[in-house]
Design a protein around this motif. Structure first.
Motif, PDB file in Angstrom:
ATOM      1  N   VAL A 284       0.845  -1.205   0.000  1.00 30.89           N
ATOM      2  CA  VAL A 284       0.000   0.000   0.000  1.00 30.89           C
ATOM      3  C   VAL A 284       0.877   1.251   0.000  1.00 30.89           C
ATOM      4  O   VAL A 284       0.621   2.203  -0.743  1.00 30.89           O
ATOM      5  N   HIS A 285       1.937   1.251   0.810  1.00 34.35           N
ATOM      6  CA  HIS A 285       2.876   2.380   0.860  1.00 34.35           C
ATOM      7  C   HIS A 285       3.499   2.626  -0.529  1.00 34.35           C
ATOM      8  O   HIS A 285       3.570   3.769  -0.992  1.00 34.35           O
TER       9      HIS A 285
ATOM     10  N   ILE B 248       2.390   1.768  -3.487  1.00 32.71           N
ATOM     11  CA  ILE B 248       1.386   2.242  -4.455  1.00 32.71           C
ATOM     12  C   ILE B 248       1.066   3.710  -4.193  1.00 32.71           C
ATOM     13  O   ILE B 248       1.027   4.525  -5.121  1.00 32.71           O
ATOM     14  N   LYS B 249       0.870   4.036  -2.912  1.00 30.68           N
ATOM     15  CA  LYS B 249       0.494   5.400  -2.528  1.00 30.68           C
ATOM     16  C   LYS B 249       1.576   6.406  -2.930  1.00 30.68           C
ATOM     17  O   LYS B 249       1.278   7.520  -3.343  1.00 30.68           O
ATOM     18  N   HIS B 250       2.841   6.013  -2.823  1.00 31.03           N
ATOM     19  CA  HIS B 250       3.943   6.909  -3.148  1.00 31.03           C
ATOM     20  C   HIS B 250       4.453   6.705  -4.576  1.00 31.03           C
ATOM     21  O   HIS B 250       5.561   7.128  -4.926  1.00 31.03           O
ATOM     22  N   ASN B 251       3.660   6.017  -5.396  1.00 29.33           N
ATOM     23  CA  ASN B 251       3.915   5.836  -6.817  1.00 29.33           C
ATOM     24  C   ASN B 251       5.213   5.092  -7.154  1.00 29.33           C
ATOM     25  O   ASN B 251       5.790   5.288  -8.221  1.00 29.33           O
TER      26      ASN B 251
ATOM     27  N   ASN C 269       3.235   0.773  -9.765  1.00 31.68           N
ATOM     28  CA  ASN C 269       2.091   1.150 -10.592  1.00 31.68           C
ATOM     29  C   ASN C 269       1.955   0.088 -11.686  1.00 31.68           C
ATOM     30  O   ASN C 269       2.786   0.003 -12.588  1.00 31.68           O
TER      31      ASN C 269
END
Length: 157
Positions: free
Chosen positions: A49-50, A52-55, A58
């Protein structure tokens, strides 16, 4: 007895950030890497999740880069690209989107160049063996069978 390396959540995050920055990764590769690091499932979820959230992670970007790279460098056809992405658990929508970015003109030009280049390397005197080798070569690289058989018939009369 060999002591297994353990990682804190922050160490694992940093490690995986570097892993993802080095080259595009899919979720499956990241999850496997975390499992090899002996991370517990809850920590794996938090880290993914971290990322993905910080790109850092992807899947759409990974899929497009994968398709571009394998098509341009390895000269893979659409079937092989799709098969390899399915093995990485990429969604059908992402696969189709990435493959549709290949321009038809470029796709057919690459196919023809590859077929003609490989044809010139075949030394068999028997035209049936020659044709089979060309067909097998192109099918293995994932080109559509109707294209392959048409081209083989055109080159080997």
């Amino acid at each position: 007895m060999v002591k297994k390396q353990t990682y804190t959540l922050d160490e694992a995050k940093k490690n995986l950030e570097h892993y993802c920055v080095y080259q595009e990764r899919c979720h499956k590769e990241v999850k496997q890497k975390l499992q090899k690091m002996n991370m517990i499932p809850e920590a794996i979820d938090v880290i993914i999740v971290h990322l993905i959230k910080h790109n850092f992670l992807n899947e759409e970007r990974f899929t497009k880069a994968f398709v571009r790279g394998k098509f341009n460098i390895k000269k893979w056809g659409k079937y092989r690209l799709t098969l390899e992405l399915k093995k990485k658990d990429i969604s059908k929508a992402n696969i189709n989107q990435a493959i549709n970015e290949i321009e038809d003109e470029n796709y057919y030009k690459t196919f023809n160049d590859l077929a003609e280049k490989h044809f010139l390397t075949l030394t068999d005197k028997n035209k049936f063996k020659k044709k089979k080798k060309l067909v097998d070569y192109l099918l293995y690289r994932g080109w559509e069978s109707h294209l392959v058989y048409e081209k083989a018939s055109e080159l080997i009369e």
